[in-house]
Design an enzyme around this catalytic site. Structure first.
Site, mmCIF file in Angstrom:
data_model
loop_
_atom_site.group_PDB
_atom_site.id
_atom_site.type_symbol
_atom_site.label_atom_id
_atom_site.label_comp_id
_atom_site.label_asym_id
_atom_site.label_seq_id
_atom_site.Cartn_x
_atom_site.Cartn_y
_atom_site.Cartn_z
ATOM 1 C CB CYS A 41 3.059 10.458 1.395
ATOM 2 S SG CYS A 41 1.298 10.889 1.338
ATOM 3 N NE ARG A 95 -1.184 2.794 2.692
ATOM 4 C CZ ARG A 95 -0.423 3.646 3.286
ATOM 5 N NH1 ARG A 95 -0.407 4.874 2.313
ATOM 6 N NH2 ARG A 95 0.092 3.736 4.382
ATOM 7 C CG ASP A 96 3.161 4.303 2.923
ATOM 8 O OD1 ASP A 96 3.071 5.081 1.980
ATOM 9 O OD2 ASP A 96 3.201 4.631 4.034
ATOM 10 C CG ASN A 140 6.726 3.385 4.962
ATOM 11 O OD1 ASN A 140 6.068 3.271 3.730
ATOM 12 N ND2 ASN A 140 6.098 3.861 6.110
HETATM 13 P P1 HMG Z 1 -13.504 14.381 -2.233
HETATM 14 O O1 HMG Z 1 -13.165 14.779 -3.701
HETATM 15 O O2 HMG Z 1 -13.416 15.515 -1.309
HETATM 16 O O3 HMG Z 1 -14.481 13.222 -2.065
HETATM 17 O O4 HMG Z 1 -12.051 13.528 -1.963
HETATM 18 P P2 HMG Z 1 -15.889 13.626 -2.305
HETATM 19 O O5 HMG Z 1 -16.596 12.842 -1.144
HETATM 20 O O6 HMG Z 1 -16.352 14.852 -2.671
HETATM 21 O O7 HMG Z 1 -16.564 12.696 -3.732
HETATM 22 C C1 HMG Z 1 -15.639 13.090 -4.914
HETATM 23 C C2 HMG Z 1 -15.627 11.885 -6.040
HETATM 24 O O8 HMG Z 1 -14.762 10.871 -5.302
HETATM 25 C C3 HMG Z 1 -16.916 11.266 -6.180
HETATM 26 O O9 HMG Z 1 -16.852 10.674 -7.299
HETATM 27 C C4 HMG Z 1 -16.916 10.124 -5.135
HETATM 28 O O10 HMG Z 1 -17.991 8.870 -5.438
HETATM 29 C C5 HMG Z 1 -15.510 9.670 -5.102
HETATM 30 P P3 HMG Z 1 -17.577 11.588 -8.800
HETATM 31 O O11 HMG Z 1 -19.154 11.884 -8.293
HETATM 32 O O12 HMG Z 1 -16.731 12.800 -8.897
HETATM 33 O O13 HMG Z 1 -17.255 10.267 -9.716
HETATM 34 N N1 HMG Z 1 -15.078 9.037 -3.993
HETATM 35 C C6 HMG Z 1 -14.632 7.853 -3.732
HETATM 36 N N2 HMG Z 1 -14.077 6.756 -4.713
HETATM 37 C C7 HMG Z 1 -13.490 5.934 -4.276
HETATM 38 N N3 HMG Z 1 -13.125 5.444 -3.256
HETATM 39 C C8 HMG Z 1 -13.334 6.274 -2.247
HETATM 40 C C9 HMG Z 1 -14.195 7.581 -2.423
HETATM 41 N N4 HMG Z 1 -14.618 8.608 -1.955
HETATM 42 C C10 HMG Z 1 -15.108 9.423 -2.707
HETATM 43 N N5 HMG Z 1 -13.141 6.047 -0.959
HETATM 44 C C11 HMG Z 1 -11.127 11.499 -0.595
HETATM 45 C C12 HMG Z 1 -12.044 12.791 -0.528
HETATM 46 C C13 HMG Z 1 -10.820 11.232 0.592
HETATM 47 C C14 HMG Z 1 -11.941 10.630 -1.536
HETATM 48 C C15 HMG Z 1 -10.007 11.751 -1.583
HETATM 49 O O14 HMG Z 1 -9.035 12.833 -0.894
HETATM 50 C C16 HMG Z 1 -8.901 10.742 -1.450
HETATM 51 O O15 HMG Z 1 -9.264 9.588 -1.976
HETATM 52 N N6 HMG Z 1 -7.679 10.874 -0.956
HETATM 53 C C17 HMG Z 1 -6.745 9.944 -1.145
HETATM 54 C C18 HMG Z 1 -5.842 10.139 0.136
HETATM 55 C C19 HMG Z 1 -4.608 9.119 0.053
HETATM 56 O O16 HMG Z 1 -4.923 7.868 -0.337
HETATM 57 N N7 HMG Z 1 -3.665 9.411 0.544
HETATM 58 C C20 HMG Z 1 -2.396 8.521 0.561
HETATM 59 C C21 HMG Z 1 -2.586 7.782 1.598
HETATM 60 S S1 HMG Z 1 -2.396 8.156 3.455
HETATM 61 C C22 HMG Z 1 -0.773 8.124 3.628
HETATM 62 O O17 HMG Z 1 0.102 7.727 2.715
HETATM 63 C C23 HMG Z 1 -0.228 8.332 4.831
HETATM 64 C C24 HMG Z 1 0.307 7.209 5.549
HETATM 65 O O18 HMG Z 1 1.236 6.379 5.180
HETATM 66 C C25 HMG Z 1 1.010 7.711 7.336
HETATM 67 C C26 HMG Z 1 2.041 8.746 6.806
HETATM 68 O O19 HMG Z 1 2.991 8.171 6.312
HETATM 69 O O20 HMG Z 1 1.776 9.954 7.083
HETATM 70 C C27 HMG Z 1 -0.966 6.349 6.135
HETATM 71 MG MG MG Z 2 3.165 6.537 5.014
#
Ligand code: HMG
Ligand code: MG
Length: 309
Positions: free
Chosen positions: A240, A15-16, A249
């Site tokens: 990220c 994933r990450d 990581n």
């Molecule tokens: P948004 O645009 O604000 O969402 O995104 P929305 O609710 O307004 O919906 C917009 C569109 O997205 C819609 O589709 C929804 O259906 C769709 P449309 O009508 O435009 O066709 N949608 C989704 N589709 C699939 N799966 C979903 C989903 N939710 C809405 N779950 C949202 C908000 C959170 C969805 C967006 O910002 C997003 O997906 N962000 C991704 C964030 C991410 O993956 N970040 C990386 C992982 S975290 C990380 O790496 C950190 C970590 O490792 C710790 C560290 O190191 O810090 C964990």
């Molecule tokens: Mg991370």
């Protein structure tokens, strides 16, 4: 403080590690990576994320990857879910654990999940309730706990505050994440000690990116602070998408080399992890960044090369 005798390592490479790959990684390769990791003894595997494919295209095949995931008794397969839409899609794929992910800095929260920290907690609330109702383990991540790519310094109080709110949602584990790898080992105990006043230490984990080469030192500092759960990524894969310049990581092979060297049990087979790290790096067309992985692979090549004279 005495070091723990056993450490839980959650493998986050699929994933990450892979989420930041520029070229699409075929689902076949993702599934084979998971199979190899499980065969190396991984018992906590973060397999994929159910996020918007517009935001993170690499994770668009989450359902396919999960449908083909090998299931073994005693293994926890986890997936990231940012909201109820992600949770519902994830539920159909039978995860053992879901991971909600928030941040200690407002700007990072906006960039990663498009809402404020307070709004994110409200989005997570129904996810947490649904996870509990379905008997799933619930984990959370607190990004930017040691620094933010947009805001810079992050006050410890902000980390404690978001961790306490995640605790109130019923999280079984809360990962304290150094998203951009800026922490140094003096900062690590300060943050864990402060958070542990609100969340028991046994429910906290360390998630260190290695951007500044400090991750293994930070794992050691965490161990000395009583932390015994860590996330790591095979071959040090990753980064990220919302933390420009942040690298992967801490490498799983490096963490396991450290832990086994300290006499700490992990249940992991370092030799098979090294093979897996070398294999996935070759598949992605670049060398592994795991120091221990590369050293052990080089040693094995020397030992298995027949003498020529
Ligand atoms: P948004 O645009 O604000 O969402 O995104 P929305 O609710 O307004 O919906 C917009 C569109 O997205 C819609 O589709 C929804 O259906 C769709 P449309 O009508 O435009 O066709 N949608 C989704 N589709 C699939 N799966 C979903 C989903 N939710 C809405 N779950 C949202 C908000 C959170 C969805 C967006 O910002 C997003 O997906 N962000 C991704 C964030 C991410 O993956 N970040 C990386 C992982 S975290 C990380 O790496 C950190 C970590 O490792 C710790 C560290 O190191 O810090 C964990
Ligand atoms: Mg991370």
């Amino acid at each position: 403080m005495e070091l723990p005798s056993k450490v839980h390592v959650t493998e986050v490479g699929p994933r990450d590690g892979l989420q930041n790959e520029k070229q699409p990684v075929p689902a076949d390769l993702k599934v084979e990576l998971c199979e190899r990791l499980l065969a190396a003894g991984v018992r906590q595997l973060e397999a994929t994320s159910f996020v918007s494919p517009k935001w993170v295209p690499q994770m668009a095949d989450a359902a396919e990857v999960m449908a083909r995931m090998p299931r073994r008794a005693g293994t926890t397969i986890s997936v990231l879910v940012p909201n109820m839409k992600g949770f519902e899609a994830a539920l159909a794929s039978r995860p053992d654990e879901v991971v909600i992910f928030g941040a200690a800095s407002e700007t990072f929260s906006m960039r990663s999940i498009n809402c404020s920290v307070a709004e994110s907690i409200e989005r997570f609330r129904p996810v947490a309730q649904a996870a509990k109702a379905h008997g799933l383990r619930l984990r959370a991540a607190v990004s930017t706990a040691f620094g933010c790519p947009y805001q810079g310094e992050v006050p410890v109080a902000a980390v404690v505050d978001v961790a306490a709110r995640l605790r109130d949602l019923g999280c079984d584990e809360i990962g304290i994440a150094d998203t951009i790898g800026v922490a140094t080992p003096n900062r690590v105990p300060a943050v864990f000690e402060a958070v542990a006043r609100e969340v028991p230490l046994e429910r906290l984990s360390g998630h260190f990116h290695d951007t500044y080469g400090q991750a293994i030192a930070n794992v050691m500092a965490s161990l000395q602070s009583g932390v015994f759960r860590f996330d790591s990524s095979i071959a040090g894969l990753g980064g990220c998408p919302y933390a420009p310049g942040a690298t992967g990581n801490v490498a799983t092979e490096d963490v396991v080399y450290l832990l086994h060297g300290l006499g700490i049990e992990t249940g992991l087979d370092l030799g098979r992890l090294v093979e897996t790290g070398q294999w996935i790096s070759a598949q992605l067309g670049r060398p592994s960044v795991s120091r221990a992985g590369n050293a052990l692979a080089a040693r094995r090549r020397i030992e298995t090369t027949p003498e020529t004279n």
